[in-house]
Design an enzyme around this catalytic site. Sequence first.
Site, PDB file in Angstrom:
ATOM      1  N   ASP A 133       0.877  -1.305  -0.160  1.00  0.00           N
ATOM      2  CA  ASP A 133      -0.321   0.049  -0.086  1.00  0.00           C
ATOM      3  C   ASP A 133       0.992   1.462   0.019  1.00  0.00           C
ATOM      4  OD1 ASP A 133      -2.127   1.691   0.032  1.00  0.00           O
ATOM      5  OD2 ASP A 133      -2.806   0.980   2.789  1.00  0.00           O
ATOM      6  N   ALA A 172       0.943   4.781  -0.047  1.00  0.00           N
ATOM      7  CA  ALA A 172      -0.463   5.930   0.018  1.00  0.00           C
ATOM      8  C   ALA A 172       0.294   7.583   0.034  1.00  0.00           C
ATOM      9  CB  ALA A 172      -1.409   5.842   1.070  1.00  0.00           C
TER      10      ALA A 172
END
Length: 396
Positions: free
Chosen positions: A208, A210
């Site tokens: 992930d 982000a």
Amino acid sequence: MPFRSLVAQPADSLLRLIGAFRADPRAHKIDLGVGVFRDDHGHTPVMQAVKQAEMRLIATQDSKAYLGPEGDKGFVALLEPLVFGPAPTADRRCGLQTPGGTGALRLGAELLAKAGVRRILIGQPSWANHAPVFAAAGIVVVPHAMFDMDAQAVDLPAVQAAIGQAEAGDAILLHGCCHNPTGIDPTPDDWQAIAAAIADSRLVPFIDLAYQGLGDDMASDAAGTRAVIDAVPFALVAYSCDKNFGLYRERTGALWATAPDAEARDIVLSNLLALARANWSMPPDHGAAAVRIVLEDEQLVADWRGELDALRTRLQGLRAELAAIGRAGSVDLAPIGRGKGMFATLPLSPTQIEWLRATHGIYMAGSGRINIAGFGPGDIARFGEALVDLGRAGVA
Ligand code: LMR
């Protein structure tokens, strides 16, 4: 009456904080809750480079006809060198635009489920929405220890032990950089060791990413992701432009998958497109089109990088200011200076967190996570004093 069987669900606790903060009439309240960047005035501005791109988009866009479930291919292609660098995996990688990083996580979770992956390891603590996203796709979340919170470091032996105990074919979730909620990232050596352990145990890494660009710089913040991806045959990367392009509500993200060869890659992509079609059909266009316009234009890229640098410099400055306070009551703020990105997690109990809100108007997540960008001028000194006050009040 099928709806009668539904059980009422609590509102998301992080999103509930937004409303509670807004309703608080106190002038000196401090919002350290939801993870959005704020400038010195508590404002979350639209980046100038993005604004320019949006104006160009409005002026030149001559159709809003569907693009297809893959979204804006130019957007995906232009992000690739930023995320993967000159990667050896380019010819076995596919990607598509998604509605935000959350859409990418959900789509990746559904791909895993469809491919027969039943479990995902997630180091704790993690973003509060990770477990619900995977659970909603039918993937069992296996929590494991990840941090030595006293040392404010990744507990590498704990991560290696969790990987060693996993079953071949399990997935493992990793935060590419600027860990949410701790701000503690693996060191470059940790990343190499984690990549080797994942490859040995034949796990599928799901990264992930982000907060690229909010830690050290765009390339360094992707180094861990690249180390892991290059070491394994199968991998997923969920990407968000919420923070590094400030596009939050435009829901602008991407998902990439790598497979062992081009044939497997094409099969993976066909499944991702079918899953996207069944979920949202096509992703929203505006944010991705604006990012594409920025990345197509040398001057806008330079402007955007300058704005991103300024954003990161503010976070680093606030971290240094917090760290300089050192111990405040029972909390040592010094390690915050070594963390990356927007978040740090403080060792506070729910009662202490509630006391800080009620007594000092300081709002933070129930986990003790603070959004460092939430501090305005003078707020850090007040925060330190509030922690001292908390210690004096003897609230446990
Ligand atoms: C956060 O962690 O605060 C952000 O990623 C916003 C969200 O959706 O939770």
